[in-house]
Design a protein around this motif. Structure first.
Motif, short mmCIF file in Angstrom:
data_model
loop_
_atom_site.label_atom_id
_atom_site.label_comp_id
_atom_site.label_asym_id
_atom_site.label_seq_id
_atom_site.Cartn_x
_atom_site.Cartn_y
_atom_site.Cartn_z
N ASP A 289 0.79 -1.39 0.24
CA ASP A 289 0.02 -0.15 0.00
C ASP A 289 0.95 1.28 0.21
O ASP A 289 1.00 2.07 0.86
CB ASP A 289 -0.95 0.02 1.15
CG ASP A 289 -2.23 -0.93 1.09
OD1 ASP A 289 -2.31 -1.40 0.01
OD2 ASP A 289 -2.86 -1.28 2.24
N ALA A 292 -1.86 4.70 -0.78
CA ALA A 292 -3.15 4.42 0.07
C ALA A 292 -3.67 5.93 -0.12
O ALA A 292 -4.93 5.80 0.07
CB ALA A 292 -2.87 3.97 1.34
N LEU A 293 -2.97 6.89 -0.05
CA LEU A 293 -3.48 8.29 0.06
C LEU A 293 -3.05 9.33 -1.12
O LEU A 293 -2.14 9.97 -0.66
CB LEU A 293 -3.33 8.85 1.44
CG LEU A 293 -3.96 10.28 1.72
CD1 LEU A 293 -5.51 10.14 1.62
CD2 LEU A 293 -3.69 10.84 3.12
N PRO A 345 -6.43 7.17 5.85
CA PRO A 345 -5.11 6.11 5.74
C PRO A 345 -3.84 6.99 6.56
O PRO A 345 -3.04 6.31 7.01
CB PRO A 345 -5.17 6.30 4.24
CG PRO A 345 -6.36 6.23 3.85
CD PRO A 345 -7.15 7.11 4.87
N VAL A 373 -2.63 -0.59 4.98
CA VAL A 373 -3.43 0.67 5.32
C VAL A 373 -4.65 0.83 4.35
O VAL A 373 -5.94 1.24 5.14
CB VAL A 373 -2.66 1.98 4.96
CG1 VAL A 373 -3.19 3.11 5.13
CG2 VAL A 373 -1.18 2.02 5.82
N ARG A 374 -4.67 0.36 3.34
CA ARG A 374 -5.83 0.57 2.38
C ARG A 374 -6.85 -0.35 2.91
O ARG A 374 -8.13 -0.01 3.14
CB ARG A 374 -5.71 0.38 1.05
CG ARG A 374 -6.90 0.37 0.10
CD ARG A 374 -6.44 0.20 -1.22
NE ARG A 374 -5.82 1.19 -2.16
CZ ARG A 374 -4.36 1.24 -2.21
NH1 ARG A 374 -3.81 0.31 -2.17
NH2 ARG A 374 -4.17 2.38 -2.89
N ALA A 377 -8.27 0.84 6.50
CA ALA A 377 -9.13 2.02 6.25
C ALA A 377 -10.48 1.81 5.46
O ALA A 377 -11.56 2.48 5.83
CB ALA A 377 -8.41 3.15 5.43
#
Length: 703
Positions: A289, A292-293, A345, A373-374, A377
């Motif tokens: 990830d 992720a953001l 995230p 993280v993904r 979240a």
């Protein structure tokens, strides 16, 4: 392209099932609530009761009509009165001189046995002339029907808005996570020569097929569910007994195209992300990830969060009384929820790293949650929605109710309180003070552009009222209230003590100029204005307060025909959350959110765990038992739910904190309530579903 899309949908039906079900339910609920909302636009045609035998009904004016300025133009503005005015005596005399007139149930309307054109020519604009089904407007139930439809329309409109919001949230999250799990597939397609545009079109085409099928199914479900919804609302006391839903076409169109739009919107961002990655990058980062953001999500999340915070602060600073309204604490948290969810995230890894879980299982739970993280979240997001809505809706309602109760108790020094409709007068026994008040209204011009209707209290005995009242006075002295004066609050544009206010009474008579003798703090909305009975035509007592006199006072109060209670019991006797119907409506909204949360959690965890077969097999090969593997997987799910609940509590805390500041600015009691029971129940349901949805595929993968 169509063949590829259909083949892909057949192969990946399990991963798309959650989004499909969420969209079906969303469209179904939108259709059902839309059909119910359409039914509130007009009351059903009911037979005329009061003047069934009269072909024409003449009714007194039901609106106060005043000229207001709209830019350079002056136009009449009609404001509803509390009740229709009595028919003008001169009009009544002229009608009786020419035709047969019948009176039934009061002086506000009369039946006339005459041709309607002739009656209209005689009456002119001095009264209303009703014919046909319009005669039912003179029935006592007509006003009740109108009020019930307005309240029901508000509830259904809010339910539809929350449904749309949560549906977009869950469907968008489902699409985004499903695309994230397909990065290896997209990498292979890019290696085989697929262009970014082709990948985007593939995902959008899948969304179109899914959206059309789900929306069509949802419309059919809504058509079946609308009558059931109507019966449920009637059984719960949220709708009149005659209420039915159905017959309109626009709810189907609205719900169908909303569903298709939601599906496209959910796939749009994911398709752009899929199209931006190159072949090598897609293959290399298939299990990491690293993005992720992305920047777009960061900017949008920060923008929504700052907008929500800004609106809360601006509302608190400019109109704190708006924070006490259900419309505000239902809609504003949605911006905060979306903003925090988009930024989640950023918080997942630090929160997971802060945990100090013991043993190998605890270490794996912490590290896997921080690395994925993904996934973490995506699980936390729907929990965030439910916990935040439970905290803000129920917490705000109960906090406002407690503030109103505390304020009501603080406004009086009475020992006993009688409540009821049309209470009989009570003579104060020796040594007692008795004060009776009733509901009324006053109309006041707000500049040249508007007319404001204020709910007021009519005081029967100003001396007794002043002896018992303990009002939040900002200026002046309420003891000076008489038939030529008024007690106002800080909402009034003209509120200088000694100055005059031009008002129209509850029946539309006026204007009269009343001298301001006192100004009260705004409070929760029930602090004045106060007038005497002379300026409150038609008002009847619905509240009697008394102090002193012992048992003789209690006996005298019991003869009023109302319910006698101590002042403490009266102030705190309301149900938590205020009106039981409002609370039931809020629980309905939370139920919708919880259903979507369960769908989103189950779908995300089923998808996420089903593709972790190699990882879980590797754990078994390193010596982990099946029980340890299951504890790792379910521990990650519970941790994700806990993070979502924590973020939801953060949003609820921001809203309730702003509400506290608003109550303080209004000089009202601050009594914040966080509904731990509802929040805990929502989090518990989420945790149970998360454990089940993660354990089942993990068990199968480690057999």
């Amino acid at each position: 392209m169509l063949t590829v899309v259909l083949s892909g949908l057949r192969l990946r039906w399990a991963s798309l099932l959650g989004g499909f079900v969420a969209l079906v339910l969303g469209v179904g609920l939108l259709t059902a609530t839309g059909l119910g909302l359409a039914a509130t636009f007009r009351a059903p045609e009911r037979p005329t009761e009061r003047f069934a035998s009269a072909p024409v009904v003449v009714q007194g004016r039901s609106h106060l009509v005043l000229d207001v300025r709209r830019g350079p133009v002056t136009t009449p503005l009609a404001t509803p009165l509390d009740r229709p005015q009595p028919v003008d005596r001169e009009v009544l005399r002229e009608l009786r001189a020419r035709w047969t007139v019948t009176v039934s149930g009061g002086p506000d309307a009369v039946g006339v046995d005459a041709p309607a054109p002739a009656v209209r020519a005689l009456v002119g604009d001095r009264a209303q002339v009703l014919t046909g089904d319009g005669r039912g407007r003179a029935d006592p139930g007509s006003a009740r029907d109108a009020e019930a439809l307005i309240a029901l329309g508000t509830l259904l409109g809010t339910s539809g808005g929350v449904t749309a919001f949560v549906a977009v949230f869950v469907v968008a999250s489902t699409f985004a996570f499903a695309v994230a799990l397909r990065r290896r597939e997209f990498g292979l397609l890019r290696t085989a020569g697929a262009t970014p545009g082709q990948l985007r079109r593939l995902l959008l085409a899948e969304a179109a097929v899914l959206g059309v099928l789900a929306s069509a199914t949802g419309c059919a479900l809504g058509a079946v569910g609308a009558p059931l919804l109507a019966r449920t609302l009637v059984a719960a006391g949220l709708a009149p007994e005659w209420f039915t839903a159905g017959g309109a076409a626009w709810p189907f169109h609205t719900a169908f195209w909303t569903g298709v739009t939601v599906a496209f919107a959910g796939a749009a961002a994911a398709s752009r992300r899929a199209g931006r990655t190159g072949p090598a990058a897609a293959l290399r980062t298939a299990d990491v990830d690293a993005d992720a953001l992305p920047l777009g999500r960061l900017v949008m999340g920060a923008g929504l969060l700052l907008t929500g915070l800004g609106l809360l602060v601006w509302t608190c600073a400019t109109d704190p009384s708006a924070l006490l309204k259900r419309k505000t604490y239902t809609t504003l948290p949605m911006l905060l929820i979306t903003g925090v969810a988009l930024l989640s995230p950023l918080l997942v890894r630090p929160v997971a790293r802060l945990l100090r879980l013991r043993g190998a299982v605890g270490t794996l739970v912490r590290e896997n949650s921080a690395a994925s993280v993904r996934r973490t979240a995506a699980v936390a997001a729907p929990v965030l929605v439910t916990v935040a809505l439970a905290g803000t809706l129920l917490g705000s309602a109960e906090s406002v109710t407690r503030a109103k109760d505390a304020e009501a108790r603080g406004r009086t020094t009475a020992e006993y309180v009688v409540t009821g409709e049309d209470l009989r007068p009570v003579t104060a026994p020796p040594g007692a003070v008795v004060s009776a008040t009733g509901r009324t209204s006053v109309f006041v011009r707000d500049g040249a552009e508007a007319v404001v209707k204020y709910g007021a209290r009519a005081v029967s005995d100003p001396v007794a009222f002043a002896a018992l009242a303990r009002l939040p006075v900002v200026a002046g002295d309420p003891r000076d209230l008489d038939d030529r004066s008024i007690v106002v609050n800080e909402e009034f544009e003209r509120r200088r003590v000694g100055g005059t206010v031009e008002v129209w009474r509850a029946d539309g008579t006026g204007p009269v100029r009343l001298r301001v003798v006192a100004v009260l703090a705004r409070g929760t909305g029930d602090n004045g204005p106060y007038v005497t009975r002379a300026n409150a035509p038609g008002s009847v007592s619905d509240l009697i307060e008394a102090r002193g006199g012992g048992t003789a006072t209690v006996r005298a109060l019991a003869a009023s025909g109302g319910t006698v209670a101590s002042a403490e019991a009266w102030a705190g006797g309301g149900p938590a959350g205020g009106n039981p119907r409002n609370r039931l409506g809020m629980l309905l909204l939370l139920g919708i959110a919880l259903v979507y949360t369960v769908i989103g959690l189950a779908n995300t965890l089923l998808m996420a765990t089903s593709v972790r077969g190699p990882e879980l097999t590797a754990l078994r090969l390193t010596g982990a038992t099946r029980g340890q593997v299951l504890r790792v997987v379910t521990g990650e799910a519970v941790l994700s739910v806990a993070i979502g609940a924590l973020l939801g509590l953060l949003v609820a805390g921001l809203v309730l904190g702003t509400l506290a500041a608003g109550l303080a600015a209004l000089s009202a009691p601050v009594a914040l309530v966080l509904p731990w029971g509802a929040v805990g129940a929502a989090a518990g349901v989420c945790a149970t579903v998360a454990v089940a949805a993660s354990a089942l595929p993990a068990w199968r993968a480690t057999r």
